[in-house]
Design a protein around this motif. Structure first.
Motif, PDB file in Angstrom:
ATOM      1  N   ALA A  32       5.364  54.042  43.809  1.00 21.98           N
ATOM      2  CA  ALA A  32       5.766  54.041  42.410  1.00 21.98           C
ATOM      3  C   ALA A  32       4.178  54.484  41.891  1.00 21.98           C
ATOM      4  N   GLY A  33       3.386  55.282  42.596  1.00 22.21           N
ATOM      5  CA  GLY A  33       2.127  55.588  42.165  1.00 22.21           C
ATOM      6  C   GLY A  33       0.927  54.988  43.020  1.00 22.21           C
ATOM      7  N   PRO A  34      -0.273  55.223  42.583  1.00 15.50           N
ATOM      8  CA  PRO A  34      -1.123  54.523  43.308  1.00 15.50           C
ATOM      9  C   PRO A  34      -1.415  53.063  43.885  1.00 15.50           C
ATOM     10  N   ILE A  35      -1.061  52.068  42.863  1.00  9.47           N
ATOM     11  CA  ILE A  35      -1.201  50.546  43.270  1.00  9.47           C
ATOM     12  C   ILE A  35      -0.281  50.372  44.497  1.00  9.47           C
ATOM     13  N   THR A  36       1.197  50.715  44.210  1.00 12.47           N
ATOM     14  CA  THR A  36       2.188  50.476  45.268  1.00 12.47           C
ATOM     15  C   THR A  36       2.003  51.320  46.652  1.00 12.47           C
ATOM     16  N   GLN A  37       1.397  52.538  46.450  1.00 12.18           N
ATOM     17  CA  GLN A  37       0.793  53.463  47.679  1.00 12.18           C
ATOM     18  C   GLN A  37      -0.097  52.457  48.480  1.00 12.18           C
ATOM     19  N   ARG A  38      -0.980  52.074  47.900  1.00 14.99           N
ATOM     20  CA  ARG A  38      -2.135  51.105  48.507  1.00 14.99           C
ATOM     21  C   ARG A  38      -1.475  50.138  49.339  1.00 14.99           C
ATOM     22  N   THR A  39      -0.500  49.328  48.477  1.00 15.20           N
ATOM     23  CA  THR A  39       0.182  48.175  49.331  1.00 15.20           C
ATOM     24  C   THR A  39       0.844  48.567  50.393  1.00 15.20           C
ATOM     25  N   LEU A  40       1.723  49.633  50.210  1.00 14.57           N
ATOM     26  CA  LEU A  40       2.831  49.943  51.407  1.00 14.57           C
ATOM     27  C   LEU A  40       1.940  50.581  52.540  1.00 14.57           C
ATOM     28  N   GLN A  41       0.777  51.179  52.279  1.00 14.14           N
ATOM     29  CA  GLN A  41      -0.034  52.037  53.288  1.00 14.14           C
ATOM     30  C   GLN A  41      -0.846  50.858  54.169  1.00 14.14           C
ATOM     31  N   ASN A 233      -7.204  46.133  41.250  1.00 15.09           N
ATOM     32  CA  ASN A 233      -6.318  45.225  41.585  1.00 15.09           C
ATOM     33  C   ASN A 233      -5.602  44.645  40.461  1.00 15.09           C
ATOM     34  N   LEU A 234      -5.685  45.002  39.213  1.00  9.94           N
ATOM     35  CA  LEU A 234      -5.341  44.554  37.726  1.00  9.94           C
ATOM     36  C   LEU A 234      -5.932  43.633  37.071  1.00  9.94           C
ATOM     37  N   GLY A 235      -7.132  43.510  37.481  1.00  8.05           N
ATOM     38  CA  GLY A 235      -7.715  42.160  36.737  1.00  8.05           C
ATOM     39  C   GLY A 235      -7.843  42.354  35.360  1.00  8.05           C
ATOM     40  N   VAL A 236      -8.162  43.494  34.646  1.00  2.00           N
ATOM     41  CA  VAL A 236      -8.001  43.741  33.289  1.00  2.00           C
ATOM     42  C   VAL A 236      -6.833  43.591  32.636  1.00  2.00           C
ATOM     43  N   ASN A 237      -5.716  43.451  33.190  1.00  2.00           N
ATOM     44  CA  ASN A 237      -4.465  43.712  32.975  1.00  2.00           C
ATOM     45  C   ASN A 237      -4.135  42.144  32.420  1.00  2.00           C
ATOM     46  N   VAL A 238      -4.892  41.601  31.465  1.00  2.00           N
ATOM     47  CA  VAL A 238      -4.561  40.149  31.132  1.00  2.00           C
ATOM     48  C   VAL A 238      -3.799  40.222  29.759  1.00  2.00           C
ATOM     49  N   VAL A 239      -3.283  39.060  29.173  1.00  2.74           N
ATOM     50  CA  VAL A 239      -2.778  38.953  27.861  1.00  2.74           C
ATOM     51  C   VAL A 239      -3.379  37.849  27.202  1.00  2.74           C
ATOM     52  N   ALA A 240      -3.955  38.499  26.057  1.00  3.07           N
ATOM     53  CA  ALA A 240      -4.643  37.358  25.114  1.00  3.07           C
ATOM     54  C   ALA A 240      -3.461  36.500  24.096  1.00  3.07           C
ATOM     55  N   LEU A 241      -3.410  35.482  24.456  1.00  4.25           N
ATOM     56  CA  LEU A 241      -2.581  34.525  23.825  1.00  4.25           C
ATOM     57  C   LEU A 241      -2.899  34.110  22.381  1.00  4.25           C
ATOM     58  N   GLY A 242      -4.028  34.331  22.064  1.00  3.99           N
ATOM     59  CA  GLY A 242      -4.702  33.836  20.709  1.00  3.99           C
ATOM     60  C   GLY A 242      -5.285  32.793  20.814  1.00  3.99           C
ATOM     61  N   ASN A 243      -6.142  32.319  19.767  1.00  5.50           N
ATOM     62  CA  ASN A 243      -6.924  31.140  19.820  1.00  5.50           C
ATOM     63  C   ASN A 243      -7.726  30.687  21.201  1.00  5.50           C
ATOM     64  N   ASP A 244      -8.409  31.683  21.506  1.00  3.75           N
ATOM     65  CA  ASP A 244      -9.230  31.598  22.821  1.00  3.75           C
ATOM     66  C   ASP A 244      -8.458  31.358  24.117  1.00  3.75           C
ATOM     67  N   ARG A 245      -7.034  31.785  24.153  1.00  2.00           N
ATOM     68  CA  ARG A 245      -6.341  31.482  25.211  1.00  2.00           C
ATOM     69  C   ARG A 245      -6.060  32.779  25.950  1.00  2.00           C
ATOM     70  N   PHE A 274       3.825  41.122  42.009  1.00  2.00           N
ATOM     71  CA  PHE A 274       3.818  41.950  40.707  1.00  2.00           C
ATOM     72  C   PHE A 274       2.531  42.818  41.048  1.00  2.00           C
ATOM     73  N   THR A 275       1.340  42.464  41.141  1.00  2.00           N
ATOM     74  CA  THR A 275       0.216  42.932  41.307  1.00  2.00           C
ATOM     75  C   THR A 275       0.098  43.898  42.372  1.00  2.00           C
ATOM     76  N   LEU A 276       0.735  43.373  43.366  1.00  2.00           N
ATOM     77  CA  LEU A 276       0.954  44.340  44.820  1.00  2.00           C
ATOM     78  C   LEU A 276       1.962  45.363  44.659  1.00  2.00           C
ATOM     79  N   GLY A 277       2.897  45.018  43.743  1.00  2.47           N
ATOM     80  CA  GLY A 277       4.099  46.096  43.462  1.00  2.47           C
ATOM     81  C   GLY A 277       3.887  46.773  42.190  1.00  2.47           C
ATOM     82  N   GLY A 278       2.680  46.986  41.580  1.00  2.00           N
ATOM     83  CA  GLY A 278       2.316  48.033  40.885  1.00  2.00           C
ATOM     84  C   GLY A 278       2.174  47.668  39.210  1.00  2.00           C
ATOM     85  N   GLY A 279       2.008  46.305  38.619  1.00  2.00           N
ATOM     86  CA  GLY A 279       1.533  45.802  37.601  1.00  2.00           C
ATOM     87  C   GLY A 279       1.139  44.438  37.422  1.00  2.00           C
TER      88      GLY A 279
END
Length: 294
Positions: A32-41, A233-245, A274-279
């Motif tokens: 399903a694109g570059p991330i999963t390709q890397r994992t599978l390859q 490896n999706l390090g930027v892909n975080v979720v702000a929970l608010g109140n410095d969490r 999930f990170t190896l699987g694309g997200g």
């Protein structure tokens, strides 16, 4: 409560109240694109294999973190055909004006909009717009702060035509929208830039165009920089929970240390299936309601 009070977000860092997720019961690793390709390859060398039980347990741990943080979790219907729709970031995007229904390019996700529309209709959440001009996916819709949206496209997923259509709609609402191309290896803009707090962005500066960094700095944004190795490896892909969490992931150990040093409370579950699987965790969710910024 009227709709405006009940649903919608004007920022992506205020205290999160309601989140849209999915259920990964039909998850499998597919090309399903570059991330999963890397994992599978690279599997011959890493020896890492997909395990559905592990994936379900990792997802459940993420849900527990949300619930412990006081967030109400909502779910898209799972569907064995739409086996990646639990990456709830991309089939829609929440705005202050209602839900934006996206138009996904990846063939196995093209009809994910069906479960997204059904969710919003069943929960009386207004649908604002439906993308029609080229493909556009929710991971490329980043509300930096009230009044300002950063919109990306890599071509393989969101396309320039779709990105420009969405930007035009945002501008008609009186907000600023900046459209920027990104490298295909980061998939969506939320692999490069995610808000952490007011005027503070998590970003992989090495992978952003210089003009875009200058544009962000000119608007007063400061950055927590994520190195290329963690970002790919999706390090930027975080979720702000608010109140410095912050909901981050175990794989981003350097980043998590940096965030803790800045005073953030960091939750870092193992999300490797999930990170190896694309997200990452940001790809897995769509904020439905946050406290207004200000």
């Amino acid at each position: 409560m009227g709709h405006s009070a009940a649903w919608g977000i004007d920022n992506d860092y205020g205290p999160l109240r309601d989140v849209l997720l999915g259920r990964p019961e039909y998850f499998r690793w597919v090309d399903a694109g570059p991330i999963t390709q890397r994992t599978l390859q690279n599997q011959d060398h890493t020896g890492i294999a997909f395990n559905l039980q592990t994936a379900m347990a990792q997802h459940a741990e993420m849900v527990r973190i949300y619930e412990d943080a006081g967030v109400t979790c909502h779910y898209l219907d799972s569907d064995e055909v739409l086996h990646r729709n639990f990456f709830a970031r991309d089939s829609s995007a929440m705005t202050p004006w209602g839900a934006l229904i996206c138009h996904m390019q990846l063939k196995c996700r093209r009809a994910d909009y069906v479960t997204a529309i059904r969710f919003y209709q069943n929960n009386d959440i207004p649908i604002w717009r439906l993308v029609t001009a080229g493909h556009f996916e929710g991971g490329d819709f980043v509300i930096l702060e009230p009044g300002c949206v950063l919109i990306g496209y890599c071509g393989e997923r969101s396309e320039r035509e779709g990105a420009e259509q969405v930007a035009d709609w945002v501008r008609r609402e009186g907000w600023e929208a900046q459209v920027a191309p990104i490298s295909r290896e980061f998939i969506h803009m939320d692999g490069l830039v995610v808000p952490l707090a007011s005027k503070l962005l998590l970003a992989c500066l090495d992978a952003l165009e210089g003009w875009l960094v200058a544009w962000l700095r000119a608007r007063g944004f400061e950055f927590v920089d994520v190195g290329y190795a963690e970002a790919r490896n999706l390090g930027v892909n975080v979720v702000a929970l608010g109140n410095d969490r912050v909901l981050s992931m175990q794989g981003s150990s350097t980043l998590n240390g940096k965030l803790r040093a800045l005073g953030f409370e960091v939750f870092d579950p193992d999300m490797s299936m999930f990170t190896l699987g694309g997200g990452g965790v940001h790809c897995l969710c769509q904020a439905l309601r946050r406290d207004p910024a200000g």
